[in-house]
Scaffold this active site. Structure first.
Site, mmCIF file in Angstrom:
data_model
loop_
_atom_site.group_PDB
_atom_site.id
_atom_site.type_symbol
_atom_site.label_atom_id
_atom_site.label_comp_id
_atom_site.label_asym_id
_atom_site.label_seq_id
_atom_site.Cartn_x
_atom_site.Cartn_y
_atom_site.Cartn_z
ATOM 1 N N GLY A 71 -1.587 2.021 -6.402
ATOM 2 C CA GLY A 71 -0.520 1.029 -6.470
ATOM 3 C C GLY A 71 -0.727 0.029 -7.602
ATOM 4 O O GLY A 71 0.218 -0.350 -8.290
ATOM 5 N N SER A 72 -1.971 -0.393 -7.796
ATOM 6 C CA SER A 72 -2.236 -1.393 -8.834
ATOM 7 C C SER A 72 -1.864 -0.861 -10.214
ATOM 8 O O SER A 72 -1.208 -1.545 -11.000
ATOM 9 C CB SER A 72 -3.716 -1.795 -8.828
ATOM 10 O OG SER A 72 -4.060 -2.345 -7.577
ATOM 11 N N ASN A 152 2.426 -7.585 1.974
ATOM 12 C CA ASN A 152 1.229 -7.015 2.591
ATOM 13 C C ASN A 152 0.552 -7.956 3.571
ATOM 14 O O ASN A 152 -0.234 -7.522 4.394
ATOM 15 C CB ASN A 152 0.240 -6.576 1.509
ATOM 16 C CG ASN A 152 0.059 -7.601 0.417
ATOM 17 O OD1 ASN A 152 1.030 -7.999 -0.245
ATOM 18 N ND2 ASN A 152 -1.152 -8.041 0.217
ATOM 19 N N GLN A 180 3.647 -1.251 0.505
ATOM 20 C CA GLN A 180 3.586 -1.425 1.965
ATOM 21 C C GLN A 180 4.770 -0.772 2.672
ATOM 22 O O GLN A 180 4.768 -0.639 3.896
ATOM 23 C CB GLN A 180 3.564 -2.922 2.321
ATOM 24 C CG GLN A 180 2.257 -3.615 1.985
ATOM 25 C CD GLN A 180 1.098 -3.184 2.859
ATOM 26 O OE1 GLN A 180 1.273 -2.758 4.007
ATOM 27 N NE2 GLN A 180 -0.103 -3.285 2.334
ATOM 28 N N SER A 200 1.434 3.850 -3.117
ATOM 29 C CA SER A 200 0.011 4.155 -3.078
ATOM 30 C C SER A 200 -0.321 5.028 -1.872
ATOM 31 O O SER A 200 0.092 4.722 -0.751
ATOM 32 C CB SER A 200 -0.772 2.844 -3.003
ATOM 33 O OG SER A 200 -2.136 3.121 -2.793
ATOM 34 N N HIS A 202 -3.021 5.582 -0.047
ATOM 35 C CA HIS A 202 -3.857 5.197 1.099
ATOM 36 C C HIS A 202 -3.192 4.221 2.060
ATOM 37 O O HIS A 202 -3.808 3.837 3.059
ATOM 38 C CB HIS A 202 -5.215 4.674 0.615
ATOM 39 C CG HIS A 202 -5.220 3.310 -0.014
ATOM 40 N ND1 HIS A 202 -5.692 2.217 0.664
ATOM 41 C CD2 HIS A 202 -4.832 2.880 -1.228
ATOM 42 C CE1 HIS A 202 -5.598 1.155 -0.154
ATOM 43 N NE2 HIS A 202 -5.083 1.539 -1.292
ATOM 44 N N THR A 238 -6.893 14.411 -16.841
ATOM 45 C CA THR A 238 -6.696 15.562 -15.962
ATOM 46 C C THR A 238 -6.291 15.085 -14.580
ATOM 47 O O THR A 238 -6.906 14.177 -14.020
ATOM 48 C CB THR A 238 -7.995 16.388 -15.900
ATOM 49 O OG1 THR A 238 -8.341 16.745 -17.239
ATOM 50 C CG2 THR A 238 -7.816 17.648 -15.058
ATOM 51 N N CYS A 325 -7.873 -8.316 -0.564
ATOM 52 C CA CYS A 325 -8.219 -8.621 -1.954
ATOM 53 C C CYS A 325 -8.673 -10.069 -2.117
ATOM 54 O O CYS A 325 -9.372 -10.402 -3.052
ATOM 55 C CB CYS A 325 -7.031 -8.362 -2.863
ATOM 56 S SG CYS A 325 -6.184 -6.859 -2.435
HETATM 57 C C1 LIG Z 1 -2.496 -2.193 -1.444
HETATM 58 C C2 LIG Z 1 -1.432 -2.801 -2.266
HETATM 59 C C3 LIG Z 1 -1.423 -2.660 -3.662
HETATM 60 C C4 LIG Z 1 -2.553 -1.984 -4.411
HETATM 61 O O1 LIG Z 1 -2.580 -0.608 -4.208
HETATM 62 P P1 LIG Z 1 -3.931 0.203 -4.598
HETATM 63 O O2 LIG Z 1 -3.555 1.627 -4.424
HETATM 64 O O3 LIG Z 1 -4.961 -0.241 -3.631
HETATM 65 O O4 LIG Z 1 -4.228 -0.133 -6.004
HETATM 66 C C5 LIG Z 1 -0.373 -3.184 -4.379
HETATM 67 N N1 LIG Z 1 0.623 -3.832 -3.764
HETATM 68 C C6 LIG Z 1 0.659 -4.001 -2.426
HETATM 69 C C7 LIG Z 1 1.819 -4.690 -1.801
HETATM 70 C C8 LIG Z 1 -0.369 -3.490 -1.638
HETATM 71 O O5 LIG Z 1 -0.334 -3.661 -0.317
#
Ligand SMILES: *Cc1c(COP(=O)(O)O)cnc(C)c1O
Length: 397
Positions: A71-72, A152, A180, A200, A202, A238, A325
C-alpha cells in the site's frame, strides 16, 4: 492460553486458500514471467490471471493494474504520478485529509519541498470530510485530490463516490488510499469515478509486501523504480509471483464473500461497541454507522492506552492504541487529534479491529476483560484521582 487477535487493521492472518496458492507457487511456479521458455510462460499466465482477478474485484480493466510492494508504494506512486502530470501544466496544488495514513502524508510533505502547495482538509469530530469542503478547496491549479476510502484508526468511511463525481466534473485527478476498504467494502472504480486506487494484500488475508495501484487508462504513470519492462515499464523488478497470486486469491475470496462477511463482522463490532460503551467516561471515536465493519476505537479517560495494550496482551488479547505505524512514538495519534480530542485524552485510546475469523465468544471475552483493566489502571492513575476528587473536569462525560 486463549489468544484473541483483534488487530486486523494492522495486518491479517493469511486465508488458508491464499496460503495454499502461495506455497504451490513457491514450490512449482518458480519461473520468471519475462522468460520465453515453458516454466517462464507458466508464470506469465499466473501473473495475467492474478491481474484479471484483481481488476475484476474493482470493476477495472487488467491493464489498469500495476503490482507494487504494498500500500505504501502504491500511495507514493499515485501522488508522484499526479504531481508530475500537474507540474507539466503548472498545477502545483494537492488536496488531502488531515487523517490520512503516513504513506500519503509524508509523500505530500516531500512534494511540498518540491514546490507544491498542500491543503489538508478537516474531518470534523465524526472523522468524515464534507463534499462541500472538498469543492471549496479545489482551485484552477489543483493537480490532485487524494482522500482515503476508510480510515485505518477510527474506521470512518469517506463519501468516495460523491468526491469522485466532483473531481471528474472539475477535471481533477482523484486518488483514494483504499487499503482498509478493499475486500471489506464494495468498490467499483468506474461507478465511483476513481482515477487511482491503492490496495495492499495483507489487509484482506493475503501476504505482506505486495499490493497494487489501479490507474485509469490514459493517465501516464510515473515509475518509482527504474529497470526492466515489468508492469508495462512502470514498475521494474522481477514480479513477486507467489505473493501476487496469493493476494489475488485472497482478494477474490474476500470480494465474493463481502456481504456475508460484512454482516457477520458488523454484528460483532456492534456487540463490542455496546459492551465497551458501558465503561464510564469512555467514548467511541468516529461515526457509529459510517465505519468499517470490523473497526472499534474507544478512548477511556484517565488512562494510558499503551499500558492498557500491554495488560490486554497479558490476557491474550491483541489490540492497538491507534495505528501500528505510530506506536512506539510518544505522540498521540494525529487522527485522534484531528477529530478534536485533547492530547491527554487521545493517549487513552484503544483500537480493536475484528475480522470474519473472530467469534462472538471472543468479543464477550474482550467485553469482560477491558473494563477490568481500565478500572485497575484508573485506580493507579493520579490523573483519574484528580478527576474523581473534582480537582479537574472530565472531558468525556
Ligand atoms: C496498512 C495501510 C497502508 C500501508 O500499506 P502497506 O502494504 O503496509 O505498505 C496504507 N494506507 C492505509 C490506510 C493502511 O491501513
Amino acid at each position: 492460553m486463549r489468544y484473541v487477535y483483534a488487530d486486523n487493521a494492522a495486518t491479517t492472518k493469511m486465508s488458508e486458500s491464499a496460503l495454499k496458492v502461495m506455497i504451490e507457487n513457491l514450490e512449482e511456479e518458480y519461473g520468471n514471467p519475462s522468460s520465453l521458455h515453458t516454466v517462464g510462460q507458466k508464470a506469465a499466465v499466473k501473473l495475467q490471471n492474478a491481474r484479471n482477478q484483481v481488476a475484476a474485484c474493482l470493476g477495472a480493466k487488467p491493464n489498469e493494474i500495476y503490482f507494487t510492494s504494498g500500500g505504501s508504494e502504491a500511495d507514493n506512486q499515485a501522488i508522484l504520478t499526479a504531481a508530475a502530470i500537474g507540474a507539466k501544466k503548472g498545477k502545483k496544488h494537492l488536496i488531502s485529509l488531515a487523517i490520512e495514513h503516513h504513506a500519503v502524508l509524508h509523500t505530500l510533505e516531500r512534494m511540498k519541498k518540491q514546490g507544491f502547495e498542500v491543503t489538508l482538509l478537516d474531518v470534523g469530530e465524526k472523522g468524515i470530510v464534507s463534499v462541500d469542503a472538498v469543492r471549496a478547496a479545489i482551485r484552477p491549479d489543483t493537480a490532485l485530490v487524494t482522500i482515503m476510502f476508510a480510515n485505518n484508526e477510527i474506521g470512518t468511511i469517506q463519501p468516495i463516490a460523491e468526491i469522485g463525481e466532483l473531481c471528474r466534473e472539475k477535471g481533477v485527478i482523484f486518488h483514494t488510499d483504499a487499503v482498509q476498504a478493499v475486500g471489506h467494502l464494495a468498490i467499483d472504480v468506474e461507478a465511483m469515478k476513481i482515477d487511482m486506487l491503492s490496495l495492499s494484500g495483507h489487509k484482506f488475508h493475503g501476504p505482506k509486501g505486495v499490493g497494487a495501484l489501479y490507474v485509469r487508462k490514459g493517465i501516464p504513470v510515473t515509475n518509482l523504480i527504474e529497470g526492466g519492462a515489468q508492469e508495462r515499464g512502470k514498475r521494474a523488478g522481477t514480479e513477486n509471483i507467489p505473493a501476487i497470486v496469493a493476494m489475488a486469491a485472497a482478494m477474490e475470496e474476500a470480494c465474493a464473500k463481502i456481504d456475508e462477511n460484512s454482516a457477520y463482522v458488523s454484528a460483532l463490532r456492534d456487540r463490542l461497541i455496546e459492551g465497551l460503551s458501558k465503561i464510564p467516561h469512555s467514548r467511541l471515536n468516529g461515526d457509529a454507522k459510517k465505519r468499517l465493519p470490523g473497526n472499534v476505537n474507544f478512548v477511556f479517560e484517565g488512562i494510558e492506552g499503551e499500558s492498557l495494550l500491554l495488560l490486554l496482551d497479558d490476557k491474550g488479547i491483541a489490540a492497538s492504541s491507534g495505528s501500528a505505524c505510530t506506536s512506539g512514538s510518544l505522540d498521540p495519534s494525529h487522527v485522534l487529534l484531528a477529530i478534536g480530542l485533547p492530547h491527554e485524552v487521545a493517549h487513552g485510546s484503544l483500537r480493536l479491529t475484528l475480522c470474519e475469523y473472530n467469534t462472538e465468544e471472543e468479543v464477550d471475552y474482550i467485553v469482560k476483560t477491558v473494563p477490568e483493566i481500565v478500572a485497575y489502571l484508573r485506580d493507579m492513575s493520579p490523573v483519574w484521582e484528580g478527576l474523581v476528587k473534582g480537582e479537574s473536569d472530565y472531558v468525556i462525560q
